[in-house]
Design a protein around this motif. Structure first.
Motif, PDB file in Angstrom:
ATOM      1  N   ILE A 237      13.577  -6.632  -0.383  1.00 24.43           N
ATOM      2  CA  ILE A 237      14.865  -6.070  -0.807  1.00 24.43           C
ATOM      3  C   ILE A 237      15.303  -6.684  -2.131  1.00 24.43           C
ATOM      4  CG2 ILE A 237      17.298  -5.856  -0.199  1.00 24.43           C
ATOM      5  CD1 ILE A 237      16.321  -5.981   2.790  1.00 24.43           C
ATOM      6  N   GLN A 238      15.214  -8.012  -2.225  1.00 29.03           N
ATOM      7  CA  GLN A 238      15.652  -8.726  -3.430  1.00 29.03           C
ATOM      8  C   GLN A 238      14.917  -8.246  -4.676  1.00 29.03           C
ATOM      9  OE1 GLN A 238      14.262 -12.773  -4.000  1.00 29.03           O
ATOM     10  NE2 GLN A 238      16.348 -13.459  -4.477  1.00 29.03           N
ATOM     11  N   ARG A 239      13.618  -7.984  -4.558  1.00 23.90           N
ATOM     12  CA  ARG A 239      12.801  -7.597  -5.705  1.00 23.90           C
ATOM     13  C   ARG A 239      12.835  -6.094  -5.981  1.00 23.90           C
ATOM     14  NH1 ARG A 239       7.878 -11.585  -3.744  1.00 23.90           N
ATOM     15  NH2 ARG A 239       8.847 -13.531  -4.481  1.00 23.90           N
ATOM     16  N   GLY A 240      13.603  -5.375  -5.203  1.00 22.00           N
ATOM     17  CA  GLY A 240      13.714  -3.943  -5.411  1.00 22.00           C
ATOM     18  C   GLY A 240      12.527  -3.149  -4.914  1.00 22.00           C
ATOM     19  N   HIS A 241      11.695  -3.759  -4.083  1.00 19.48           N
ATOM     20  CA  HIS A 241      10.519  -3.071  -3.556  1.00 19.48           C
ATOM     21  C   HIS A 241      10.832  -2.269  -2.292  1.00 19.48           C
ATOM     22  CE1 HIS A 241       7.863  -6.327  -5.635  1.00 19.48           C
ATOM     23  NE2 HIS A 241       8.326  -5.429  -6.473  1.00 19.48           N
TER      24      HIS A 241
ATOM     25  N   LEU B 235       0.829  -1.205   0.000  1.00 18.15           N
ATOM     26  CA  LEU B 235       0.000   0.000   0.000  1.00 18.15           C
ATOM     27  C   LEU B 235       0.863   1.256   0.000  1.00 18.15           C
ATOM     28  CD1 LEU B 235      -2.680  -1.174   2.573  1.00 18.15           C
ATOM     29  CD2 LEU B 235      -3.094  -0.692   0.154  1.00 18.15           C
ATOM     30  N   SER B 236       1.974   1.201   0.696  1.00 15.74           N
ATOM     31  CA  SER B 236       2.886   2.340   0.729  1.00 15.74           C
ATOM     32  C   SER B 236       3.428   2.635  -0.664  1.00 15.74           C
ATOM     33  CB  SER B 236       4.043   2.051   1.702  1.00 15.74           C
ATOM     34  OG  SER B 236       4.774   3.232   1.981  1.00 15.74           O
ATOM     35  N   LEU B 237       3.775   1.588  -1.406  1.00 17.73           N
ATOM     36  CA  LEU B 237       4.246   1.764  -2.781  1.00 17.73           C
ATOM     37  C   LEU B 237       3.141   2.342  -3.653  1.00 17.73           C
ATOM     38  CD1 LEU B 237       6.248  -1.558  -3.253  1.00 17.73           C
ATOM     39  CD2 LEU B 237       7.210   0.748  -3.141  1.00 17.73           C
ATOM     40  N   GLU B 238       1.912   1.837  -3.484  1.00 21.87           N
ATOM     41  CA  GLU B 238       0.784   2.330  -4.273  1.00 21.87           C
ATOM     42  C   GLU B 238       0.483   3.798  -3.974  1.00 21.87           C
ATOM     43  OE1 GLU B 238      -2.443  -0.291  -3.456  1.00 21.87           O
ATOM     44  OE2 GLU B 238      -1.601  -1.971  -4.608  1.00 21.87           O
ATOM     45  N   GLN B 239       0.784   4.217  -2.762  1.00 23.79           N
ATOM     46  CA  GLN B 239       0.548   5.608  -2.361  1.00 23.79           C
ATOM     47  C   GLN B 239       1.746   6.501  -2.663  1.00 23.79           C
ATOM     48  OE1 GLN B 239      -0.259   4.820   1.749  1.00 23.79           O
ATOM     49  NE2 GLN B 239      -2.416   4.328   1.412  1.00 23.79           N
ATOM     50  N   ASN B 240       2.712   5.933  -3.393  1.00 26.08           N
ATOM     51  CA  ASN B 240       3.917   6.670  -3.792  1.00 26.08           C
ATOM     52  C   ASN B 240       4.739   7.103  -2.583  1.00 26.08           C
ATOM     53  OD1 ASN B 240       5.630   7.638  -5.810  1.00 26.08           O
ATOM     54  ND2 ASN B 240       4.743   9.696  -5.726  1.00 26.08           N
ATOM     55  N   ARG B 241       4.809   6.224  -1.609  1.00 24.56           N
ATOM     56  CA  ARG B 241       5.632   6.455  -0.418  1.00 24.56           C
ATOM     57  C   ARG B 241       6.855   5.538  -0.471  1.00 24.56           C
ATOM     58  NH1 ARG B 241       1.342   8.903   2.607  1.00 24.56           N
ATOM     59  NH2 ARG B 241       0.285  10.003   0.920  1.00 24.56           N
ATOM     60  N   GLU B 242       7.844   5.826   0.350  1.00 28.96           N
ATOM     61  CA  GLU B 242       9.059   5.015   0.399  1.00 28.96           C
ATOM     62  C   GLU B 242       8.814   3.734   1.199  1.00 28.96           C
ATOM     63  OE1 GLU B 242      11.685   5.735  -1.280  1.00 28.96           O
ATOM     64  OE2 GLU B 242      11.195   7.799  -1.847  1.00 28.96           O
ATOM     65  N   VAL B 243       9.563   2.699   0.860  1.00 24.90           N
ATOM     66  CA  VAL B 243       9.520   1.452   1.621  1.00 24.90           C
ATOM     67  C   VAL B 243      10.952   1.047   1.961  1.00 24.90           C
ATOM     68  CG1 VAL B 243       8.873  -0.993   1.636  1.00 24.90           C
ATOM     69  CG2 VAL B 243       7.386   0.692   0.514  1.00 24.90           C
TER      70      VAL B 243
END
Length: 387
Positions: free
Chosen positions: A285-289, A258-266
């Motif tokens: 981390i491995q998938r670059g998320h 959800l953080s990624l969808e909201q254009n926030r950092e993870v």
């Protein structure tokens, strides 16, 4: 039609009138958070919803004839009054999106809550927020890392957001509190129904140094479906989400998505590849998320526009602002001996007994007293560390 406000509506100021209407709308059968958002997006104010015609209501996405009928016939002013009386007893405040204390970043997300019940305080000038989440079944490593990152971020002026759950969430809240900072807990139940119940004391501490928040009714049960839904608020409040230990599936990964969808950092704290509680974080981390973070500075590099405080200055100001006697000065001989043997790193009871020469049957009650005094925290497995 008559709104569920009071007998003489015209004598009441608009904000108070809208507050009553908002409470009334939240009590209408079949009107959940999603439908309430749709109604308010269409009619702007809660009172306008109650004044709308049947045809206008049914044109709103998700509002069928049955829900429209429930809105049109709702006139339970007694229920509204009971909710307001319950709020007064809990010292709970209803925050609507037009309240200046309603967090600005939360207004920006695709599906913001229609309202928030709050116990504690939210400041219009609240510091930058970071959400810290992870598994309930965390290891001592995960618990320690959550506490450490929360405390260090707090010393740099951040407000820590988490979900009051067992494990990582609780450690993050305690890290912020122990550092003298602010923290927000977002619940999957009502603010009058703290879940888990064992964290009632922690919730009270949070209300003193932050706020407990919920988009559900004051005494709403912790239904399983509520928790994935509330995760959008966890991520939506903050600049980014830090995941500390997560299995391959779990609520923390939902919050990260959800953080990624909201254009926030993870961000994610790595763990041993052989440990199940780190598989989710390592995969992020491995998938670059998520960005791998080993220390707070790694996280701050991704937030260049955020002004952070000098932790040494903050600590000095905190010490100078303390009032009253030092609680460690009133310790008995055995209490002082145990306290001096403790550090900020968790230590097992056996190691403490070996260092102090006390047996466990003597040491454990003393440690419990120190915990009541707010000087010591206990972790799973009879491990203790200084508050």
């Amino acid at each position: 039609m008559r709104l569920p406000l009071q007998d003489d509506e015209s004598s009441e100021e608009d904000p108070a009138r809208e507050k009553r209407a908002l409470i009334g709308l939240s009590l209408v059968s079949g009107v959940g958070a999603q439908r309430m958002r749709a109604l308010l997006a269409t009619f702007d104010t809660p009172s306008s919803v109650f004044q709308a015609s049947r045809s206008a209501l049914t044109r709103v996405d998700g509002i069928g004839p049955q829900t429209a009928e429930a809105i049109l016939t709702f006139d339970d002013r007694a229920a509204v009054e009971r909710e307001m009386e319950r709020a007064e007893k809990l010292d709970a405040t209803l925050l609507s999106p037009w309240d200046e204390r309603f967090p600005d970043r939360l207004r920006e997300i695709y599906d913001p809550p229609a309202f928030l019940w709050m116990r504690g305080t939210l400041r219009p000038t609240e510091g930058p927020m970071i959400t810290i989440v992870g598994t309930r079944r965390c290891t001592d490593y995960g618990r320690t890392q959550a506490h450490h990152f929360a405390a260090e971020l707090t010393r740099r002026g951040f407000t820590i957001v988490s979900g009051l759950a067992y494990g990582v969430d609780a450690a993050a809240h305690r890290g912020a509190l122990d550092a003298g900072g602010r923290t927000l807990a977002v619940l999957g139940s009502g603010v009058g129904r703290i879940y888990p119940q064992k964290h009632t004391g922690l919730a009270e501490r949070i209300t003193e140094q932050g706020a407990v928040l919920s988009e559900y009714g004051l005494d709403a049960d912790p239904d399983a479906s509520n928790f994935p839904e509330r995760n959008r608020i966890l991520s939506g409040l903050s600049l980014g989400t830090l995941v500390v230990e997560s299995y391959s599936e779990g609520g923390a990964l939902i919050t990260a998505r959800l953080s990624l969808e909201q254009n926030r950092e993870v961000f994610a704290v790595p763990g041993a590849v052989t440990k199940a509680p780190s598989r989710g974080t390592n995969r992020l981390i491995q998938r670059g998320h998520a960005k791998l973070v080993l220390e707070v500075e790694d996280l701050l590099e991704e937030l260049p526009d955020v002004t952070v405080e000098d932790p040494d200055t903050v600590e000095a100001e905190t010490v100078s602002a303390e009032q009253g006697p030092d609680p460690t000065e009133a310790l008995s001989g055995e209490e002082e001996k145990l306290y001096e043997a403790l550090t900020e790193t968790p230590v097992h009871i056996d190691a403490l007994c070996e260092e102090t020469g006390l047996d466990p049957s003597t040491a454990l009650p003393i440690l419990l007293k120190l915990e009541f005094k707010g000087l010591v925290h206990q972790m799973a497995g009879k491990q203790f560390y200084r508050a």
